[in-house]
Write a protein that holds these residues in place. Structure first.
Motif, PDB file in Angstrom:
ATOM      1  N   LEU A 159      -6.134   9.591  19.738  1.00  0.00           N
ATOM      2  CA  LEU A 159      -5.687   9.412  18.360  1.00  0.00           C
ATOM      3  C   LEU A 159      -4.607   8.339  18.332  1.00  0.00           C
ATOM      4  O   LEU A 159      -3.716   8.320  19.184  1.00  0.00           O
ATOM      5  N   VAL A 160      -4.690   7.459  17.347  1.00  0.00           N
ATOM      6  CA  VAL A 160      -3.657   6.442  17.138  1.00  0.00           C
ATOM      7  C   VAL A 160      -3.094   6.633  15.738  1.00  0.00           C
ATOM      8  O   VAL A 160      -3.843   6.636  14.741  1.00  0.00           O
ATOM      9  N   ARG A 161      -1.774   6.813  15.666  1.00  0.00           N
ATOM     10  CA  ARG A 161      -1.103   7.036  14.388  1.00  0.00           C
ATOM     11  C   ARG A 161      -0.158   5.876  14.105  1.00  0.00           C
ATOM     12  O   ARG A 161       0.637   5.490  14.956  1.00  0.00           O
ATOM     13  N   ARG A 162      -0.262   5.337  12.914  1.00  0.00           N
ATOM     14  CA  ARG A 162       0.580   4.209  12.489  1.00  0.00           C
ATOM     15  C   ARG A 162       1.171   4.549  11.128  1.00  0.00           C
ATOM     16  O   ARG A 162       0.454   4.656  10.130  1.00  0.00           O
ATOM     17  N   ALA A 163       2.480   4.727  11.082  1.00  0.00           N
ATOM     18  CA  ALA A 163       3.112   5.260   9.875  1.00  0.00           C
ATOM     19  C   ALA A 163       3.333   4.211   8.798  1.00  0.00           C
ATOM     20  O   ALA A 163       3.373   4.540   7.612  1.00  0.00           O
ATOM     21  N   SER A 164       3.504   2.957   9.171  1.00  0.00           N
ATOM     22  CA  SER A 164       3.833   1.926   8.184  1.00  0.00           C
ATOM     23  C   SER A 164       2.803   0.808   8.204  1.00  0.00           C
ATOM     24  O   SER A 164       1.985   0.698   9.125  1.00  0.00           O
ATOM     25  N   TRP A 165       2.832  -0.024   7.190  1.00  0.00           N
ATOM     26  CA  TRP A 165       1.909  -1.151   7.050  1.00  0.00           C
ATOM     27  C   TRP A 165       2.701  -2.339   6.519  1.00  0.00           C
ATOM     28  O   TRP A 165       2.620  -2.685   5.362  1.00  0.00           O
ATOM     29  N   ARG A 166       3.478  -2.947   7.396  1.00  0.00           N
ATOM     30  CA  ARG A 166       4.357  -4.040   7.005  1.00  0.00           C
ATOM     31  C   ARG A 166       3.588  -5.168   6.328  1.00  0.00           C
ATOM     32  O   ARG A 166       4.079  -5.817   5.408  1.00  0.00           O
ATOM     33  N   LEU A 167       2.360  -5.399   6.776  1.00  0.00           N
ATOM     34  CA  LEU A 167       1.543  -6.479   6.251  1.00  0.00           C
ATOM     35  C   LEU A 167       1.394  -6.406   4.735  1.00  0.00           C
ATOM     36  O   LEU A 167       1.417  -7.430   4.047  1.00  0.00           O
ATOM     37  N   MET A 168       1.238  -5.191   4.189  1.00  0.00           N
ATOM     38  CA  MET A 168       1.004  -5.029   2.751  1.00  0.00           C
ATOM     39  C   MET A 168       2.160  -4.321   2.052  1.00  0.00           C
ATOM     40  O   MET A 168       1.993  -3.816   0.942  1.00  0.00           O
ATOM     41  N   ARG A 169       3.314  -4.314   2.685  1.00  0.00           N
ATOM     42  CA  ARG A 169       4.470  -3.621   2.120  1.00  0.00           C
ATOM     43  C   ARG A 169       4.818  -4.171   0.733  1.00  0.00           C
ATOM     44  O   ARG A 169       4.903  -5.375   0.522  1.00  0.00           O
ATOM     45  N   GLY A 170       5.000  -3.258  -0.214  1.00  0.00           N
ATOM     46  CA  GLY A 170       5.418  -3.635  -1.556  1.00  0.00           C
ATOM     47  C   GLY A 170       4.298  -4.079  -2.472  1.00  0.00           C
ATOM     48  O   GLY A 170       4.571  -4.478  -3.610  1.00  0.00           O
ATOM     49  N   LEU A 171       3.042  -4.006  -2.025  1.00  0.00           N
ATOM     50  CA  LEU A 171       1.928  -4.484  -2.842  1.00  0.00           C
ATOM     51  C   LEU A 171       1.127  -3.356  -3.482  1.00  0.00           C
ATOM     52  O   LEU A 171       0.076  -3.605  -4.064  1.00  0.00           O
ATOM     53  N   ASP A 172       1.587  -2.113  -3.369  1.00  0.00           N
ATOM     54  CA  ASP A 172       0.863  -0.992  -3.971  1.00  0.00           C
ATOM     55  C   ASP A 172       0.806  -1.155  -5.493  1.00  0.00           C
ATOM     56  O   ASP A 172       1.747  -1.671  -6.096  1.00  0.00           O
ATOM     57  N   PRO A 173      -0.281  -0.693  -6.130  1.00  0.00           N
ATOM     58  CA  PRO A 173      -1.474  -0.089  -5.523  1.00  0.00           C
ATOM     59  C   PRO A 173      -2.448  -1.164  -5.030  1.00  0.00           C
ATOM     60  O   PRO A 173      -2.543  -2.241  -5.620  1.00  0.00           O
ATOM     61  N   LEU A 174      -3.149  -0.852  -3.955  1.00  0.00           N
ATOM     62  CA  LEU A 174      -4.110  -1.775  -3.363  1.00  0.00           C
ATOM     63  C   LEU A 174      -5.530  -1.236  -3.504  1.00  0.00           C
ATOM     64  O   LEU A 174      -5.753  -0.038  -3.446  1.00  0.00           O
ATOM     65  N   SER A 175      -6.472  -2.145  -3.676  1.00  0.00           N
ATOM     66  CA  SER A 175      -7.872  -1.749  -3.647  1.00  0.00           C
ATOM     67  C   SER A 175      -8.206  -1.220  -2.259  1.00  0.00           C
ATOM     68  O   SER A 175      -7.739  -1.759  -1.255  1.00  0.00           O
ATOM     69  N   PRO A 176      -9.041  -0.172  -2.157  1.00  0.00           N
ATOM     70  CA  PRO A 176      -9.473   0.307  -0.836  1.00  0.00           C
ATOM     71  C   PRO A 176     -10.142  -0.784  -0.006  1.00  0.00           C
ATOM     72  O   PRO A 176     -10.172  -0.710   1.227  1.00  0.00           O
ATOM     73  N   ALA A 177     -10.652  -1.817  -0.666  1.00  0.00           N
ATOM     74  CA  ALA A 177     -11.312  -2.906   0.052  1.00  0.00           C
ATOM     75  C   ALA A 177     -10.350  -3.637   0.978  1.00  0.00           C
ATOM     76  O   ALA A 177     -10.771  -4.203   1.995  1.00  0.00           O
ATOM     77  N   VAL A 178      -9.067  -3.637   0.646  1.00  0.00           N
ATOM     78  CA  VAL A 178      -8.088  -4.342   1.467  1.00  0.00           C
ATOM     79  C   VAL A 178      -8.002  -3.701   2.849  1.00  0.00           C
ATOM     80  O   VAL A 178      -8.055  -4.384   3.876  1.00  0.00           O
ATOM     81  N   PHE A 179      -7.878  -2.378   2.891  1.00  0.00           N
ATOM     82  CA  PHE A 179      -7.851  -1.705   4.200  1.00  0.00           C
ATOM     83  C   PHE A 179      -9.174  -1.858   4.922  1.00  0.00           C
ATOM     84  O   PHE A 179      -9.209  -2.101   6.131  1.00  0.00           O
ATOM     85  N   ASP A 180     -10.290  -1.705   4.214  1.00  0.00           N
ATOM     86  CA  ASP A 180     -11.598  -1.786   4.855  1.00  0.00           C
ATOM     87  C   ASP A 180     -11.784  -3.139   5.535  1.00  0.00           C
ATOM     88  O   ASP A 180     -12.338  -3.217   6.640  1.00  0.00           O
TER      89      ASP A 180
END
Length: 220
Positions: free
Chosen positions: A158-179
């Motif tokens: 299992l790999v757990r990553r708590a933060s996403w600096r790349l997209m920080r402050g851009l919420d809400p994001l389309s699910p397509a961005v993560f995909d």
């Protein structure tokens, strides 16, 4: 735009060619005006215009004392990440979530596969196996400015990553961005060990407090 970043509202950029248009590459020139520019004037496109020849001697140079190697590396990292940060949300806006997921994920998989060996070598990753790929994901996250951890889960990782600096402050994001972004990892795994599967168990854009992946062997 560069003018806004440098706090010089008179500085604009004229783009004369783009690789995505089938031209020789990304080229253009900066132009400082005698007045402040409106936001839509900071970037202009003039395809077909020949930019001035590049003069290396006249190009500005960073003072070595203020920009040591570590700072330069971080600036290059941030510059590269900004392309993804600005591009993927626009992809979803232009094409819609379904088409953006397809286009972004396929592109991400191709890039992840093509660059895996070079990236793994830079990160000191061993060849093959779930533990090595979990290590790859943890070290890659650190390179992006995020903390990640790996742990055992029966015969999987299992790999757990708590933060996403790349997209920080851009919420809400389309699910397509993560995909699309996750496609990079899928492509990398296909080259690292094609007998492994990467499963997404939790996502911050789903409202979870972290991203969580499982790396396991394919079922026979």
């Amino acid at each position: 735009m560069n003018g806004a970043s440098l706090k010089n509202r008179r500085l604009g950029f004229v783009c004369t060619a783009q690789t995505t248009d089938g031209q020789h590459g990304l080229s253009g020139y900066f132009l400082e005006h005698d007045r402040e520019l409106a936001p839509e004037e900071l970037l202009q496109f003039k395809p077909g215009e020949l930019p001035p020849a590049f003069d290396p001697a006249a190009a500005p140079r960073l003072p070595a004392a203020d920009w040591p190697a570590e700072r330069l590396a971080k600036a290059e990292r941030n510059y590269a990440m900004e392309y993804i940060r600005s591009g993927l949300p626009r992809l979803a806006e232009i094409f819609g979530p379904a088409e953006a997921t397809h286009l972004g994920r396929v592109t991400g998989k191709l890039i992840g596969a093509q660059l895996y060996h070079d990236t793994a070598a830079l990160l000191g990753i061993a060849a093959g196996g779930a533990p090595a790929f979990a290590d790859f994901m943890v070290r890659l996250a650190a390179g992006e400015g995020d903390a990640a951890t790996a742990s055992s889960d029966a015969d999987a990782l299992l790999v757990r990553r708590a933060s996403w600096r790349l997209m920080r402050g851009l919420d809400p994001l389309s699910p397509a961005v993560f995909d699309a972004w996750n496609g990079l990892l899928e492509g990398a795994l296909a080259v690292h060990d094609r007998f492994l599967v990467l499963e997404v168990l939790a996502r911050r854009d789903w409202g979870d407090d972290a991203f969580l992946w499982r790396i396991r062997r394919r079922s026979s």
